[in-house]
Design a protein around this motif. Structure first.
Motif, PDB file in Angstrom:
ATOM      1  N   SER A  72      -3.011 -11.698   6.756  1.00 14.41           N
ATOM      2  CA  SER A  72      -1.957 -12.625   6.344  1.00 14.41           C
ATOM      3  C   SER A  72      -2.286 -13.280   5.013  1.00 14.41           C
ATOM      4  CB  SER A  72      -1.753 -13.699   7.415  1.00 14.41           C
ATOM      5  OG  SER A  72      -1.292 -13.140   8.620  1.00 14.41           O
ATOM      6  N   GLU A  73      -3.550 -13.643   4.824  1.00 15.76           N
ATOM      7  CA  GLU A  73      -3.966 -14.239   3.556  1.00 15.76           C
ATOM      8  C   GLU A  73      -3.888 -13.222   2.430  1.00 15.76           C
ATOM      9  OE1 GLU A  73      -6.945 -17.451   5.720  1.00 15.76           O
ATOM     10  OE2 GLU A  73      -7.707 -15.498   5.066  1.00 15.76           O
ATOM     11  N   ALA A  74      -4.243 -11.988   2.709  1.00 15.07           N
ATOM     12  CA  ALA A  74      -4.194 -10.949   1.678  1.00 15.07           C
ATOM     13  C   ALA A  74      -2.763 -10.685   1.222  1.00 15.07           C
ATOM     14  CB  ALA A  74      -4.832  -9.662   2.201  1.00 15.07           C
ATOM     15  N   LEU A 113      -4.389  -2.712   1.392  1.00 16.00           N
ATOM     16  CA  LEU A 113      -4.718  -1.492   2.124  1.00 16.00           C
ATOM     17  C   LEU A 113      -5.484  -1.869   3.380  1.00 16.00           C
ATOM     18  CD1 LEU A 113      -5.855   0.537  -1.007  1.00 16.00           C
ATOM     19  CD2 LEU A 113      -3.759   0.912   0.297  1.00 16.00           C
ATOM     20  N   LEU A 114      -5.056  -1.332   4.513  1.00 11.26           N
ATOM     21  CA  LEU A 114      -5.601  -1.684   5.815  1.00 11.26           C
ATOM     22  C   LEU A 114      -6.590  -0.627   6.281  1.00 11.26           C
ATOM     23  CD1 LEU A 114      -2.260  -2.673   7.585  1.00 11.26           C
ATOM     24  CD2 LEU A 114      -3.865  -4.205   6.412  1.00 11.26           C
ATOM     25  N   VAL A 115      -7.763  -1.066   6.706  1.00 11.75           N
ATOM     26  CA  VAL A 115      -8.757  -0.187   7.310  1.00 11.75           C
ATOM     27  C   VAL A 115      -8.634  -0.325   8.828  1.00 11.75           C
ATOM     28  CG1 VAL A 115     -11.200   0.350   7.578  1.00 11.75           C
ATOM     29  CG2 VAL A 115     -10.323  -0.396   5.351  1.00 11.75           C
ATOM     30  N   ARG A 116      -8.075   0.687   9.475  1.00  7.46           N
ATOM     31  CA  ARG A 116      -7.921   0.646  10.930  1.00  7.46           C
ATOM     32  C   ARG A 116      -9.274   0.943  11.581  1.00  7.46           C
ATOM     33  NH1 ARG A 116      -2.287  -0.298  12.532  1.00  7.46           N
ATOM     34  NH2 ARG A 116      -1.057   0.136  10.651  1.00  7.46           N
ATOM     35  N   LEU A 151      -7.776   4.630  -4.017  1.00  5.59           N
ATOM     36  CA  LEU A 151      -7.033   3.476  -4.509  1.00  5.59           C
ATOM     37  C   LEU A 151      -5.551   3.812  -4.577  1.00  5.59           C
ATOM     38  CD1 LEU A 151      -6.974   0.624  -5.780  1.00  5.59           C
ATOM     39  CD2 LEU A 151      -7.235   1.757  -8.011  1.00  5.59           C
ATOM     40  N   GLN A 152      -4.728   2.909  -4.074  1.00  2.66           N
ATOM     41  CA  GLN A 152      -3.278   3.025  -4.208  1.00  2.66           C
ATOM     42  C   GLN A 152      -2.748   1.721  -4.786  1.00  2.66           C
ATOM     43  OE1 GLN A 152      -1.089   4.840  -0.791  1.00  2.66           O
ATOM     44  NE2 GLN A 152      -3.092   4.824   0.235  1.00  2.66           N
ATOM     45  N   LEU A 153      -1.914   1.834  -5.796  1.00  2.00           N
ATOM     46  CA  LEU A 153      -1.275   0.680  -6.419  1.00  2.00           C
ATOM     47  C   LEU A 153       0.233   0.881  -6.400  1.00  2.00           C
ATOM     48  CD1 LEU A 153      -3.602   0.251  -9.552  1.00  2.00           C
ATOM     49  CD2 LEU A 153      -3.701  -1.045  -7.403  1.00  2.00           C
ATOM     50  N   TRP A 154       0.942  -0.180  -6.068  1.00  2.00           N
ATOM     51  CA  TRP A 154       2.407  -0.107  -6.086  1.00  2.00           C
ATOM     52  C   TRP A 154       2.952  -1.511  -6.331  1.00  2.00           C
ATOM     53  CZ3 TRP A 154      -0.615  -0.012  -1.777  1.00  2.00           C
ATOM     54  CH2 TRP A 154      -0.344  -0.911  -0.753  1.00  2.00           C
ATOM     55  N   ASP A 155       4.211  -1.581  -6.743  1.00  2.00           N
ATOM     56  CA  ASP A 155       4.833  -2.871  -7.005  1.00  2.00           C
ATOM     57  C   ASP A 155       5.125  -3.579  -5.681  1.00  2.00           C
ATOM     58  OD1 ASP A 155       4.811  -2.516  -9.743  1.00  2.00           O
ATOM     59  OD2 ASP A 155       6.793  -1.585  -9.788  1.00  2.00           O
ATOM     60  N   THR A 156       4.674  -4.795  -5.571  1.00  2.00           N
ATOM     61  CA  THR A 156       4.883  -5.558  -4.341  1.00  2.00           C
ATOM     62  C   THR A 156       4.827  -7.036  -4.676  1.00  2.00           C
ATOM     63  OG1 THR A 156       4.168  -5.800  -2.042  1.00  2.00           O
ATOM     64  CG2 THR A 156       2.431  -5.587  -3.709  1.00  2.00           C
ATOM     65  N   GLY A 157       5.021  -7.860  -3.683  1.00  2.00           N
ATOM     66  CA  GLY A 157       4.984  -9.304  -3.884  1.00  2.00           C
ATOM     67  C   GLY A 157       4.522 -10.014  -2.631  1.00  2.00           C
ATOM     68  N   PRO A 158       4.358 -11.328  -2.719  1.00  2.00           N
ATOM     69  CA  PRO A 158       3.817 -12.074  -1.590  1.00  2.00           C
ATOM     70  C   PRO A 158       4.743 -12.074  -0.370  1.00  2.00           C
ATOM     71  CG  PRO A 158       3.702 -13.358  -3.631  1.00  2.00           C
ATOM     72  CD  PRO A 158       4.571 -12.174  -3.906  1.00  2.00           C
ATOM     73  N   ASP A 180       7.314  -2.558   6.503  1.00  2.00           N
ATOM     74  CA  ASP A 180       7.983  -3.368   5.485  1.00  2.00           C
ATOM     75  C   ASP A 180       7.627  -2.930   4.067  1.00  2.00           C
ATOM     76  OD1 ASP A 180       9.090  -4.887   7.487  1.00  2.00           O
ATOM     77  OD2 ASP A 180       7.691  -6.560   7.279  1.00  2.00           O
ATOM     78  N   GLY A 181       6.609  -2.085   3.923  1.00  2.00           N
ATOM     79  CA  GLY A 181       6.171  -1.663   2.605  1.00  2.00           C
ATOM     80  C   GLY A 181       5.206  -2.619   1.933  1.00  2.00           C
ATOM     81  N   ARG A 182       4.798  -3.670   2.662  1.00  2.00           N
ATOM     82  CA  ARG A 182       3.885  -4.642   2.050  1.00  2.00           C
ATOM     83  C   ARG A 182       2.437  -4.193   2.107  1.00  2.00           C
ATOM     84  NH1 ARG A 182       1.059  -6.547  -0.614  1.00  2.00           N
ATOM     85  NH2 ARG A 182       0.628  -8.706  -1.204  1.00  2.00           N
ATOM     86  N   ALA A 183       2.096  -3.349   3.073  1.00  2.00           N
ATOM     87  CA  ALA A 183       0.726  -2.838   3.202  1.00  2.00           C
ATOM     88  C   ALA A 183       0.783  -1.346   3.471  1.00  2.00           C
ATOM     89  CB  ALA A 183      -0.015  -3.561   4.324  1.00  2.00           C
ATOM     90  N   ARG A 184      -0.344  -0.681   3.216  1.00  2.00           N
ATOM     91  CA  ARG A 184      -0.490   0.733   3.535  1.00  2.00           C
ATOM     92  C   ARG A 184      -1.841   0.941   4.207  1.00  2.00           C
ATOM     93  NH1 ARG A 184       1.567   3.611  -2.164  1.00  2.00           N
ATOM     94  NH2 ARG A 184       3.669   2.656  -2.172  1.00  2.00           N
ATOM     95  N   ASP A 185      -1.943   2.007   4.953  1.00  2.00           N
ATOM     96  CA  ASP A 185      -3.227   2.349   5.558  1.00  2.00           C
ATOM     97  C   ASP A 185      -4.145   2.953   4.493  1.00  2.00           C
ATOM     98  OD1 ASP A 185      -2.775   1.534   8.237  1.00  2.00           O
ATOM     99  OD2 ASP A 185      -1.520   3.296   8.543  1.00  2.00           O
ATOM    100  N   PHE A 186      -5.398   2.514   4.494  1.00  2.64           N
ATOM    101  CA  PHE A 186      -6.369   3.014   3.531  1.00  2.64           C
ATOM    102  C   PHE A 186      -6.715   4.465   3.861  1.00  2.64           C
ATOM    103  CE2 PHE A 186     -10.954   3.404   2.298  1.00  2.64           C
ATOM    104  CZ  PHE A 186     -10.747   3.407   0.926  1.00  2.64           C
TER     105      PHE A 186
END
Length: 310
Positions: free
Chosen positions: A244-246, A254-257, A285-292, A275-281
């Motif tokens: 949530s803080e990230a 990027l989430l490490v399951r 490196l993956q970079l994309w346009d996003t916001g808080p 929602d497109g706010r996070a992706r699985d690692f």
């Protein structure tokens, strides 16, 4: 105006309650719960009385107008303190009747609703634009030598639902080493209180010789500075609070399951991915346009409005 925060000595719970209090412009009085035997071995849902289970300091008079109970134990104490002139707020699903509270702050993965329930997309937290700006000013010079693409890694630990042990650490460190070489990123890593020392040792041995920085727990805590300065954030998916803080920053997350299972925590992570706010690692490196994604200010405004504090 003061508020009493009542919770177990868990960093995630404490951060949620402090974040709500600060956003609502309330002065927090923190009360870490201490439990009596044998109730310290028993789920709060089975306590016959919170006053039997918890030491007297949590019930000390005088009480402020608002008491906040974070987590199951904190919620039970807050409900016991509720009276005319004292409003009780539960943070997280209280695992008891919702009408015992004036207000319940629940994340959507808690799966509850009601007239006195405020639903947020993530856990409450202390990450604000002002805090990030201030921390960036302090930490940006320190992190500058680590590279133009800075990746912050937030490590959790085993928690009864998920495992983060030596085997997972070796595999993850190998992925990070490859990412550093292939994607030419700078890596800065912070363990949490739950991170096994053996896990930290593995990361230091595998990554420090390649130029990664791993916080050793001494000096100023770099956590908010890492959130503020990172071009991407990698976080282990065992902690709703850390994720949530990230996602309250503007950086891709990027989430490490980890091995293990929690329907509630898993649903939270899956919703952020959907929602497109996070992706699985996936090792790179993956970079994309996003916001808080940040509902703490909204929750604080609702608290003030519904409790008549404005």
């Amino acid at each position: 105006m003061k508020t009493r925060i009542i919770c177990s000595d868990l960093a995630g719970l404490r951060a949620q309650a402090l974040g709500l209090a600060e956003a609502a412009e309330l002065t927090p009085e923190l009360q870490n719960l201490k439990f009596r035997w044998p109730w310290d071995k028993i789920s709060p849902g089975l306590w016959p009385s919170a006053r039997w289970a918890v030491e007297d300091a949590a019930f000390a008079e005088p009480l402020p107008r608002v008491v906040m109970g974070a987590g199951g134990a904190g919620a039970r104490v807050a409900a016991a303190l509720r009276r005319p002139g004292v409003k009780a707020v539960a943070i997280q699903h209280p695992r008891m009747a919702l009408d015992k509270f004036d207000l319940v702050m629940a994340a959507r993965h808690d799966g509850i609703s009601g007239d006195n329930v405020v639903v947020t997309r993530t856990a409450l937290h202390r990450v604000t634009p002002a805090r990030l700006a201030a921390e960036a000013a302090v930490w940006a010079p320190f992190f500058a030598p680590f590279g133009r693409k800075l990746v912050a890694v937030l490590l959790g630990g085993s928690n009864g639902r998920y495992r983060f042990e030596a085997a997972q650490a070796r595999e993850l460190a190998a992925h990070f080493a490859g990412m550093m070489q292939r994607d030419r990123v700078g890596l800065v890593v912070t363990p949490s209180r739950r991170t096994d020392p053996e896990v930290v040792k593995i990361f230091k041995e595998a990554l420090a010789p390649r130029g990664a920085w791993i916080w050793d727990g001494t000096g100023d805590n770099p956590y908010f500075g890492m959130l503020a300065c990172a071009d991407a954030i990698i976080v282990t998916a065992d902690s709703v609070s850390m994720v949530s803080e990230a996602v309250a920053t503007s950086a891709p997350v990027l989430l490490v399951r980890l091995p293990g299972k929690s329907a509630r925590i898993g649903a939270f992570m899956d919703e952020l991915v959907a929602d497109g706010r996070a992706r699985d690692f996936a090792g790179n490196l993956q970079l994309w346009d996003t916001g808080p994604v940040d509902d703490t200010a909204m929750a604080a405004a609702e608290l003030r409005r519904r409790l008549g504090l404005d």
